[in-house]
Design a protein around this motif. Structure first.
Motif, PDB file in Angstrom:
ATOM      1  N   ILE A 108     -40.039 -29.910 -12.609  1.00 32.92           N
ATOM      2  CA  ILE A 108     -39.872 -28.568 -13.197  1.00 32.92           C
ATOM      3  C   ILE A 108     -40.566 -28.495 -14.553  1.00 32.92           C
ATOM      4  N   ALA A 109     -40.442 -29.558 -15.329  1.00 36.05           N
ATOM      5  CA  ALA A 109     -41.105 -29.597 -16.642  1.00 36.05           C
ATOM      6  C   ALA A 109     -42.618 -29.459 -16.492  1.00 36.05           C
ATOM      7  N   LYS A 110     -43.181 -30.082 -15.462  1.00 41.43           N
ATOM      8  CA  LYS A 110     -44.626 -29.956 -15.216  1.00 41.43           C
ATOM      9  C   LYS A 110     -44.984 -28.529 -14.815  1.00 41.43           C
ATOM     10  N   ILE A 111     -44.164 -27.918 -13.978  1.00 44.29           N
ATOM     11  CA  ILE A 111     -44.433 -26.553 -13.523  1.00 44.29           C
ATOM     12  C   ILE A 111     -44.435 -25.580 -14.695  1.00 44.29           C
ATOM     13  N   PHE A 112     -43.434 -25.691 -15.560  1.00 42.54           N
ATOM     14  CA  PHE A 112     -43.285 -24.761 -16.678  1.00 42.54           C
ATOM     15  C   PHE A 112     -43.987 -25.222 -17.955  1.00 42.54           C
ATOM     16  N   LYS A 113     -44.570 -26.430 -17.899  1.00 47.67           N
ATOM     17  CA  LYS A 113     -45.325 -26.981 -19.028  1.00 47.67           C
ATOM     18  C   LYS A 113     -44.496 -27.057 -20.314  1.00 47.67           C
ATOM     19  N   ILE A 114     -43.286 -27.603 -20.161  1.00 51.93           N
ATOM     20  CA  ILE A 114     -42.424 -27.860 -21.317  1.00 51.93           C
ATOM     21  C   ILE A 114     -41.891 -29.287 -21.185  1.00 51.93           C
ATOM     22  N   PRO A 115     -41.498 -29.913 -22.287  1.00 47.19           N
ATOM     23  CA  PRO A 115     -40.963 -31.271 -22.201  1.00 47.19           C
ATOM     24  C   PRO A 115     -39.662 -31.321 -21.392  1.00 47.19           C
ATOM     25  N   LYS A 116     -39.476 -32.429 -20.705  1.00 46.55           N
ATOM     26  CA  LYS A 116     -38.277 -32.615 -19.888  1.00 46.55           C
ATOM     27  C   LYS A 116     -37.008 -32.551 -20.737  1.00 46.55           C
ATOM     28  N   SER A 117     -37.064 -33.096 -21.936  1.00 51.79           N
ATOM     29  CA  SER A 117     -35.887 -33.092 -22.818  1.00 51.79           C
ATOM     30  C   SER A 117     -35.533 -31.667 -23.250  1.00 51.79           C
ATOM     31  N   THR A 118     -36.536 -30.841 -23.485  1.00 52.87           N
ATOM     32  CA  THR A 118     -36.287 -29.440 -23.846  1.00 52.87           C
ATOM     33  C   THR A 118     -35.649 -28.708 -22.679  1.00 52.87           C
ATOM     34  N   LEU A 119     -36.144 -28.976 -21.495  1.00 54.88           N
ATOM     35  CA  LEU A 119     -35.595 -28.352 -20.296  1.00 54.88           C
ATOM     36  C   LEU A 119     -34.137 -28.748 -20.104  1.00 54.88           C
ATOM     37  N   SER A 120     -33.848 -30.010 -20.271  1.00 53.05           N
ATOM     38  CA  SER A 120     -32.477 -30.497 -20.158  1.00 53.05           C
ATOM     39  C   SER A 120     -31.581 -29.832 -21.206  1.00 53.05           C
ATOM     40  N   TYR A 121     -32.071 -29.726 -22.428  1.00 53.44           N
ATOM     41  CA  TYR A 121     -31.319 -29.071 -23.503  1.00 53.44           C
ATOM     42  C   TYR A 121     -31.021 -27.608 -23.144  1.00 53.44           C
ATOM     43  N   LYS A 122     -32.037 -26.904 -22.657  1.00 52.39           N
ATOM     44  CA  LYS A 122     -31.857 -25.487 -22.291  1.00 52.39           C
ATOM     45  C   LYS A 122     -30.846 -25.344 -21.160  1.00 52.39           C
ATOM     46  N   PHE A 123     -30.887 -26.241 -20.188  1.00 58.04           N
ATOM     47  CA  PHE A 123     -29.924 -26.201 -19.082  1.00 58.04           C
ATOM     48  C   PHE A 123     -28.503 -26.456 -19.599  1.00 58.04           C
ATOM     49  N   ARG A 124     -28.356 -27.460 -20.484  1.00 59.37           N
ATOM     50  CA  ARG A 124     -27.024 -27.742 -21.046  1.00 59.37           C
ATOM     51  C   ARG A 124     -26.504 -26.542 -21.816  1.00 59.37           C
ATOM     52  N   LYS A 125     -27.380 -25.913 -22.573  1.00 62.74           N
ATOM     53  CA  LYS A 125     -26.991 -24.763 -23.384  1.00 62.74           C
ATOM     54  C   LYS A 125     -26.604 -23.567 -22.503  1.00 62.74           C
ATOM     55  N   ALA A 126     -27.367 -23.321 -21.454  1.00 61.78           N
ATOM     56  CA  ALA A 126     -27.140 -22.143 -20.612  1.00 61.78           C
ATOM     57  C   ALA A 126     -26.063 -22.360 -19.550  1.00 61.78           C
ATOM     58  N   TYR A 127     -25.972 -23.579 -18.993  1.00 65.86           N
ATOM     59  CA  TYR A 127     -25.098 -23.807 -17.841  1.00 65.86           C
ATOM     60  C   TYR A 127     -23.999 -24.824 -18.083  1.00 65.86           C
ATOM     61  N   GLY A 128     -23.923 -25.358 -19.285  1.00 70.57           N
ATOM     62  CA  GLY A 128     -22.866 -26.300 -19.618  1.00 70.57           C
ATOM     63  C   GLY A 128     -23.331 -27.742 -19.522  1.00 70.57           C
ATOM     64  N   ALA A 129     -22.553 -28.616 -20.133  1.00 66.75           N
ATOM     65  CA  ALA A 129     -22.913 -30.032 -20.184  1.00 66.75           C
ATOM     66  C   ALA A 129     -22.946 -30.667 -18.793  1.00 66.75           C
ATOM     67  N   ASP A 130     -22.220 -30.098 -17.850  1.00 60.06           N
ATOM     68  CA  ASP A 130     -22.170 -30.653 -16.492  1.00 60.06           C
ATOM     69  C   ASP A 130     -23.117 -29.935 -15.534  1.00 60.06           C
ATOM     70  N   TYR A 131     -24.207 -29.390 -16.071  1.00 63.60           N
ATOM     71  CA  TYR A 131     -25.139 -28.620 -15.237  1.00 63.60           C
ATOM     72  C   TYR A 131     -25.641 -29.430 -14.045  1.00 63.60           C
ATOM     73  N   ALA A 132     -25.835 -30.728 -14.219  1.00 59.08           N
ATOM     74  CA  ALA A 132     -26.359 -31.560 -13.129  1.00 59.08           C
ATOM     75  C   ALA A 132     -25.333 -31.745 -12.016  1.00 59.08           C
ATOM     76  N   GLU A 133     -24.061 -31.665 -12.360  1.00 63.58           N
ATOM     77  CA  GLU A 133     -23.009 -31.826 -11.358  1.00 63.58           C
ATOM     78  C   GLU A 133     -22.899 -30.614 -10.446  1.00 63.58           C
ATOM     79  N   GLN A 134     -23.522 -29.519 -10.819  1.00 63.08           N
ATOM     80  CA  GLN A 134     -23.453 -28.299 -10.016  1.00 63.08           C
ATOM     81  C   GLN A 134     -24.411 -28.338  -8.831  1.00 63.08           C
ATOM     82  N   ARG A 135     -25.302 -29.316  -8.820  1.00 61.64           N
ATOM     83  CA  ARG A 135     -26.243 -29.448  -7.703  1.00 61.64           C
ATOM     84  C   ARG A 135     -25.606 -30.316  -6.627  1.00 61.64           C
ATOM     85  N   ASN A 136     -25.552 -29.783  -5.428  1.00 72.91           N
ATOM     86  CA  ASN A 136     -24.952 -30.494  -4.309  1.00 72.91           C
ATOM     87  C   ASN A 136     -26.052 -31.226  -3.540  1.00 72.91           C
ATOM     88  N   HIS A 137     -26.089 -32.537  -3.667  1.00 70.28           N
ATOM     89  CA  HIS A 137     -27.122 -33.329  -2.999  1.00 70.28           C
ATOM     90  C   HIS A 137     -26.887 -33.434  -1.496  1.00 70.28           C
TER      91      HIS A 137
END
Length: 130
Positions: A21-50
């Motif tokens: 996703i970081a490559k697609i949007f041309k932003i650093p992976k850490s920034t993307l992770s920060y934005k996800f935590r800010k918008a969707y909560g610290a457990d944003y990764a747990e919301q994905r059902n593998h």
């Protein structure tokens, strides 16, 4: 929340990695992770059902035995119903669904049976003993 972040998160829920996703949007992976935590909560990764419905749908969209038209219809249906699928995924995080590929891997791992899935092994065992 920006539209780009919501689109990126939608890709994340579909199974894309943060790196992809970081490559697609041309932003650093850490920034993307920060934005996800800010918008969707610290457990944003747990919301994905593998082990949910999305991998199963993706397996169908990659199935070469289906026509291109059928695969496109499945993709269109998934995109139209994405929000409902995600809500269902979140509600059923503790109930795994397995793709055919995963069932085959589990059969090979648990039963050392490479000719089919565990159901055919079970059926062959039952019919051969009687």
């Amino acid at each position: 929340m920006s539209n780009a972040i919501s689109r990126a998160y939608k890709l994340f829920l579909k199974g894309y990695s943060l790196r992809a996703i970081a490559k697609i949007f041309k932003i650093p992976k850490s920034t993307l992770s920060y934005k996800f935590r800010k918008a969707y909560g610290a457990d944003y990764a747990e919301q994905r059902n593998h082990w949910g419905l999305i991998p199963i749908i993706q397996e169908y969209t990659n199935d070469k035995s289906l026509s291109a038209k059928d695969r496109q219809q499945i993709r269109d249906w998934m995109n139209q119903n994405f929000n409902q699928i995600i809500e269902s995924e979140k509600a059923h995080l503790d109930k795994p669904l397995y793709t055919n590929r995963k069932l085959q891997q589990l059969t090979e791992l648990e039963c050392s049976y490479r000719k089919g899935d565990w159901r055919s092994l079970f059926e062959n065992t039952l019919t051969s003993t009687y």
